[in-house]
Design a protein around this motif. Structure first.
Motif, mmCIF file in Angstrom:
data_model
loop_
_atom_site.group_PDB
_atom_site.id
_atom_site.type_symbol
_atom_site.label_atom_id
_atom_site.label_comp_id
_atom_site.label_asym_id
_atom_site.label_seq_id
_atom_site.Cartn_x
_atom_site.Cartn_y
_atom_site.Cartn_z
ATOM 1 N N ARG A 1 11.975 1.697 -5.104
ATOM 2 C CA ARG A 1 10.676 1.095 -4.765
ATOM 3 C C ARG A 1 10.051 0.322 -5.915
ATOM 4 O O ARG A 1 8.998 -0.277 -5.762
ATOM 5 C CB ARG A 1 9.704 2.170 -4.259
ATOM 6 C CG ARG A 1 10.079 2.712 -2.899
ATOM 7 C CD ARG A 1 9.028 3.621 -2.280
ATOM 8 N NE ARG A 1 9.293 3.764 -0.854
ATOM 9 C CZ ARG A 1 10.221 4.562 -0.344
ATOM 10 N NH1 ARG A 1 10.953 5.306 -1.140
ATOM 11 N NH2 ARG A 1 10.422 4.606 0.960
ATOM 12 N N GLU B 1 -0.206 -1.455 6.684
ATOM 13 C CA GLU B 1 0.067 -0.157 6.058
ATOM 14 C C GLU B 1 -1.226 0.583 5.718
ATOM 15 O O GLU B 1 -1.269 1.807 5.770
ATOM 16 C CB GLU B 1 0.935 -0.329 4.801
ATOM 17 C CG GLU B 1 2.340 -0.817 5.081
ATOM 18 C CD GLU B 1 3.216 0.189 5.844
ATOM 19 O OE1 GLU B 1 2.720 1.247 6.274
ATOM 20 O OE2 GLU B 1 4.400 -0.112 6.018
ATOM 21 N N TYR C 1 -1.733 4.426 6.824
ATOM 22 C CA TYR C 1 -2.019 5.552 5.928
ATOM 23 C C TYR C 1 -3.452 6.098 6.110
ATOM 24 O O TYR C 1 -3.771 7.145 5.575
ATOM 25 C CB TYR C 1 -1.791 5.162 4.460
ATOM 26 C CG TYR C 1 -0.319 5.167 4.083
ATOM 27 C CD1 TYR C 1 0.290 6.309 3.562
ATOM 28 C CD2 TYR C 1 0.465 4.027 4.267
ATOM 29 C CE1 TYR C 1 1.638 6.311 3.225
ATOM 30 C CE2 TYR C 1 1.816 4.024 3.929
ATOM 31 C CZ TYR C 1 2.389 5.172 3.407
ATOM 32 O OH TYR C 1 3.722 5.182 3.081
ATOM 33 N N MET D 1 -0.887 7.231 11.058
ATOM 34 C CA MET D 1 0.227 8.170 10.907
ATOM 35 C C MET D 1 -0.308 9.595 11.003
ATOM 36 O O MET D 1 -1.393 9.890 10.498
ATOM 37 C CB MET D 1 0.943 7.955 9.559
ATOM 38 C CG MET D 1 1.754 6.661 9.519
ATOM 39 S SD MET D 1 2.902 6.581 8.116
ATOM 40 C CE MET D 1 1.806 6.432 6.745
ATOM 41 N N TRP E 1 3.499 13.476 9.502
ATOM 42 C CA TRP E 1 4.234 12.331 8.944
ATOM 43 C C TRP E 1 3.838 12.108 7.474
ATOM 44 O O TRP E 1 4.675 11.960 6.592
ATOM 45 C CB TRP E 1 3.945 11.091 9.810
ATOM 46 C CG TRP E 1 4.866 9.932 9.564
ATOM 47 C CD1 TRP E 1 5.736 9.785 8.519
ATOM 48 C CD2 TRP E 1 4.997 8.755 10.368
ATOM 49 N NE1 TRP E 1 6.409 8.596 8.625
ATOM 50 C CE2 TRP E 1 5.976 7.943 9.744
ATOM 51 C CE3 TRP E 1 4.393 8.297 11.538
ATOM 52 C CZ2 TRP E 1 6.350 6.698 10.261
ATOM 53 C CZ3 TRP E 1 4.774 7.071 12.054
ATOM 54 C CH2 TRP E 1 5.737 6.283 11.420
ATOM 55 N N LEU F 1 6.150 12.400 4.002
ATOM 56 C CA LEU F 1 6.330 11.275 3.071
ATOM 57 C C LEU F 1 5.909 11.602 1.637
ATOM 58 O O LEU F 1 6.230 10.848 0.716
ATOM 59 C CB LEU F 1 5.544 10.049 3.563
ATOM 60 C CG LEU F 1 6.114 9.342 4.795
ATOM 61 C CD1 LEU F 1 5.234 8.153 5.165
ATOM 62 C CD2 LEU F 1 7.541 8.877 4.565
ATOM 63 N N THR G 1 4.877 7.335 -1.475
ATOM 64 C CA THR G 1 4.536 6.018 -0.913
ATOM 65 C C THR G 1 3.041 5.963 -0.585
ATOM 66 O O THR G 1 2.401 6.992 -0.354
ATOM 67 C CB THR G 1 5.323 5.744 0.387
ATOM 68 O OG1 THR G 1 5.027 6.792 1.322
ATOM 69 C CG2 THR G 1 6.812 5.689 0.139
ATOM 70 N N ASP G 2 2.484 4.773 -0.588
ATOM 71 C CA ASP G 2 1.129 4.571 -0.082
ATOM 72 C C ASP G 2 1.060 3.173 0.537
ATOM 73 O O ASP G 2 2.096 2.525 0.707
ATOM 74 C CB ASP G 2 0.070 4.795 -1.173
ATOM 75 C CG ASP G 2 0.222 3.842 -2.342
ATOM 76 O OD1 ASP G 2 0.796 2.742 -2.171
ATOM 77 O OD2 ASP G 2 -0.238 4.176 -3.452
ATOM 78 N N LYS H 1 2.029 -2.350 -1.555
ATOM 79 C CA LYS H 1 3.431 -2.775 -1.532
ATOM 80 C C LYS H 1 3.699 -3.909 -2.536
ATOM 81 O O LYS H 1 4.117 -5.026 -2.154
ATOM 82 C CB LYS H 1 3.804 -3.236 -0.095
ATOM 83 C CG LYS H 1 3.536 -2.200 0.982
ATOM 84 C CD LYS H 1 4.364 -0.944 0.786
ATOM 85 C CE LYS H 1 3.981 0.145 1.786
ATOM 86 N NZ LYS H 1 4.576 1.463 1.441
ATOM 87 N N HIS I 1 12.507 -1.237 4.202
ATOM 88 C CA HIS I 1 11.065 -1.166 4.418
ATOM 89 C C HIS I 1 10.755 -1.501 5.877
ATOM 90 O O HIS I 1 11.342 -2.431 6.443
ATOM 91 C CB HIS I 1 10.377 -2.161 3.466
ATOM 92 C CG HIS I 1 8.896 -2.141 3.539
ATOM 93 N ND1 HIS I 1 8.168 -0.985 3.675
ATOM 94 C CD2 HIS I 1 7.987 -3.143 3.494
ATOM 95 C CE1 HIS I 1 6.884 -1.285 3.708
ATOM 96 N NE2 HIS I 1 6.744 -2.575 3.602
ATOM 97 N N THR I 2 9.842 -0.700 6.459
ATOM 98 C CA THR I 2 9.497 -0.924 7.862
ATOM 99 C C THR I 2 7.982 -0.955 8.022
ATOM 100 O O THR I 2 7.395 -0.001 8.541
ATOM 101 C CB THR I 2 10.054 0.225 8.744
ATOM 102 O OG1 THR I 2 9.646 1.486 8.149
ATOM 103 C CG2 THR I 2 11.556 0.176 8.846
ATOM 104 N N PRO I 3 7.338 -2.025 7.553
ATOM 105 C CA PRO I 3 5.898 -2.099 7.823
ATOM 106 C C PRO I 3 5.720 -2.111 9.341
ATOM 107 O O PRO I 3 6.552 -2.666 10.052
ATOM 108 C CB PRO I 3 5.492 -3.446 7.214
ATOM 109 C CG PRO I 3 6.742 -4.252 7.162
ATOM 110 C CD PRO I 3 7.869 -3.268 7.004
#
Ligand code: IYR
Length: 221
Positions: A38, A91, A95, A99, A103, A107, A112-113, A116, A171-173
């Motif tokens: 990342r 995202e 967040y 989610m 979930w 994570l 992650t947050d 990006k 990555h899956t935004p």
């Protein structure tokens, strides 16, 4: 009828069992070193390298050999900024409410947050699109097993990137439809994955994870 002729498969090999063992071991050892990263360096990767990686992905099998994929490779800094801004907007919502608690907890180990920065730092972003159908002069043509085919091609893309000594992030935004707009893709293409590609940052860290054992992932009959 427009049928494709069969030709001898000249590249078929018959390696000895010893060589087969050597090859499965060395390939496993190579793939087992792949890590999702990342933190990227901004060091450039030339376009010809990315082209060869995409060609490698394009060797994947696909339903009825329809090859239902488009790989958009983005190097342009302005476009990368637009993608970062749009991805972070989605995202942020993910967040902050979209989610589930479960979930978010799952994570936590990855740290992650919604931010990006890698979308601007990595020298290339490859957006994989799946072609839900083909458009042949405005006529719709069916594609088959599109998810499976594009999943296979994406796996081969990641393998080619790793084999080259480069790193990637799957990555899956979500949702990803902003990519259709920003990249001006036709209506038959849907975004599948967004994959930053490049060199890892000097101080890169990865979570200390282990992979499942053969007993955990396989059953022999
Ligand atoms: N798309 C979000 C959340 C996310 C989801 C999964 I599942 C991951 O393995 C990692 C992240 C993000 O990119 O932060």
């Amino acid at each position: 009828m427009n049928s494709v002729p069969f030709v001898p498969h000249k590249d078929v090999e018959y390696p000895s069992l010893e060589e087969v063992r050597e090859r499965v071991n060395s390939f496993y050892n190579l793939l087992n070193k792949r890590r999702t990263v990342r933190a990227f360096s901004n060091q450039e990767v030339p376009r010809d390298v990315i082209e060869k990686i995409i060609l490698s992905a394009g060797t994947a099998p696909s339903g009825a050999h329809k090859q239902p994929w488009t790989f958009c490779a983005i190097q342009d800094p302005e476009m990368k900024t637009q993608i970062r801004v749009a991805a972070e907007e989605e995202e942020y919502e993910n967040y902050h409410g979209r989610m589930s608690e479960e979930w978010l907890k799952d994570l936590e180990p990855f740290g992650t947050d919604w931010k990006k920065p890698f979308l601007e730092i990595a020298p290339w972003l490859i957006v994989v699109f799946r072609k839900t159908y083909d458009l042949d002069n405005g006529v719709k043509r069916k594609n088959y097993y599109v998810q499976e085919s594009v999943g296979l091609a994406s796996g081969m893309l990641l393998t080619a990137i790793h084999n080259a000594g480069l790193v990637s992030l799957t990555h899956t935004p979500s949702p990803m439809n902003f990519l259709t707009k920003l990249l001006d893709r036709p209506e038959n293409e849907k975004p599948f994955l967004l994959i930053p590609v490049g060199y890892a940052a000097d101080d890169v860290q990865v979570p200390d994870l282990s992979r499942k054992t053969i007993e955990e992932i396989a059953q022999f009959y």
